[in-house]
Design an enzyme around this catalytic site. Sequence first.
Site, PDB file in Angstrom:
ATOM      1  N   THR A 154      46.348  37.109  93.073  1.00 42.98           N
ATOM      2  CA  THR A 154      46.104  36.038  94.039  1.00 42.98           C
ATOM      3  C   THR A 154      46.547  34.695  93.485  1.00 42.98           C
ATOM      4  OG1 THR A 154      44.173  37.240  94.871  1.00 42.98           O
ATOM      5  CG2 THR A 154      44.345  34.922  95.478  1.00 42.98           C
ATOM      6  N   GLU A 155      46.230  34.452  92.233  1.00 47.84           N
ATOM      7  CA  GLU A 155      46.463  33.131  91.640  1.00 47.84           C
ATOM      8  C   GLU A 155      47.938  32.862  91.318  1.00 47.84           C
ATOM      9  OE1 GLU A 155      44.600  30.628  91.302  1.00 47.84           O
ATOM     10  OE2 GLU A 155      42.520  31.271  91.319  1.00 47.84           O
TER      11      GLU A 155
END
Length: 202
Positions: free
Chosen positions: A75-76
Amino acid sequence: GNITLNRMSRRKRRYGVIVISVLAIAVVFGFLFDLVCSQIERMVYPKPEEYKEYVEKYSKEYGVSENLIYAVIKTESGFDSSAVSNKGATGLMQIMPETFEWLTDDILHEYLDNGMLYDPETNIKYGTYYLSRLYGRFGDWNTAIAAYNGGEGNVSEWLCDTRYSDDGVKLNIDKIPEDFSETEKYVKKVNKYLGRYRDIYK
């Protein structure tokens, strides 16, 4: 009569062979299809070998599931160790330099240079430690994930507000303040990826 029966018997045998052959082909193709789909899914939701050792190590050390660590990294940063956001969050788990300084200097007294955020092991270690610390504070993973993105202080305030929390312990993810809509999307995305990692790597 016997000739007719023999012909019918041969037809039945041929039909049986055809059915078995078709079923066998279907099974093989089904297996190959599943194999290809599985490989594609593992490419979309990877567990890169170069990070695997660190994820396993700090997962055990800080009590955070490996799948959650991978979900947060995907996600990051999408597994880009050199990633830097427009706000300055750095590395695989997109840690803010001031958060890193606080963790390394004030909490763990290890006094590391911010440049170490580009080091995969260091980034995974402190990102995982921070997730663990947030869970220890809030006692709920969704709330901890929201705090990882939206900030500890903000989440603490939201928990005290009945508009955002029913019990003051768990954050209602669907009711995060509108000006923090990114945090709501973030928590849902991490959970989506976490679910996929659990399904793919059973």
